[in-house]
Design a protein around this motif. Structure first.
Motif, PDB file in Angstrom:
ATOM      1  N   ARG A  49     -30.908 -69.294  37.231  1.00 28.34           N
ATOM      2  CA  ARG A  49     -31.065 -70.733  37.464  1.00 28.34           C
ATOM      3  C   ARG A  49     -30.219 -71.202  38.647  1.00 28.34           C
ATOM      4  O   ARG A  49     -29.447 -72.140  38.547  1.00 28.34           O
ATOM      5  N   TYR A  72     -25.353 -72.595  39.457  1.00 25.76           N
ATOM      6  CA  TYR A  72     -26.009 -71.431  38.859  1.00 25.76           C
ATOM      7  C   TYR A  72     -25.340 -71.064  37.557  1.00 25.76           C
ATOM      8  O   TYR A  72     -24.203 -71.441  37.288  1.00 25.76           O
ATOM      9  N   ASP A  73     -26.071 -70.328  36.749  1.00 24.94           N
ATOM     10  CA  ASP A  73     -25.552 -69.793  35.502  1.00 24.94           C
ATOM     11  C   ASP A  73     -24.986 -68.414  35.829  1.00 24.94           C
ATOM     12  O   ASP A  73     -25.727 -67.466  36.028  1.00 24.94           O
ATOM     13  N   VAL A  79     -15.676 -70.272  30.968  1.00 21.37           N
ATOM     14  CA  VAL A  79     -16.376 -71.106  31.936  1.00 21.37           C
ATOM     15  C   VAL A  79     -15.432 -71.610  33.026  1.00 21.37           C
ATOM     16  O   VAL A  79     -15.816 -71.700  34.190  1.00 21.37           O
TER      17      VAL A  79
END
Length: 121
Positions: A49, A72-73, A79
């Protein structure tokens, strides 16, 4: 494209589709997104993505303003560290762009064709 990840993370890769458009005589927008069907490699993690854009505006005869957005992932955990990696990629990309623009000897024959296609020659 292959991106070097921070220490402790596997490198990321992906195939990107770019679309450049000349908005005005002084403004170019280059948007991009991933092409998911690109074959996987075992030594990297596929970015998913992906989308982003460069906005390049000539603000004076000797100055460019560049905006770069990247989303983007990364599939990286935690995270917070993944986000730090994205910030580093954006900063490094902009620094490399600046060096390439300022160092005329680093230009390739493709640069002239690209400039012509955008009406910037």
């Amino acid at each position: 494209m292959r991106f070097s990840a921070p220490l402790g993370f596997a490198d990321r890769d992906g195939l990107m589709r770019f679309l450049a458009s000349k908005q005005t005589a002084r403004l170019i927008v280059l948007s991009f997104e991933d092409v998911p069907a690109y074959p996987l490699r075992s030594d990297v993690v596929r970015m998913k993505r992906v989308r982003g854009r460069f906005r390049v505006e000539q603000v004076s005869e000797d100055r460019l303003a560049v905006e770069f957005r990247l989303h983007y992932d990364s599939a990286a955990k935690p995270v917070a560290l993944a986000n730090f990696g994205v910030r580093q990629q954006v900063e490094q990309t902009l620094l490399r762009m600046r060096r390439r623009i300022e160092d005329r000897s680093a230009r390739t024959p493709n640069d002239a064709a690209m400039l012509r296609s955008l009406g910037l020659d």
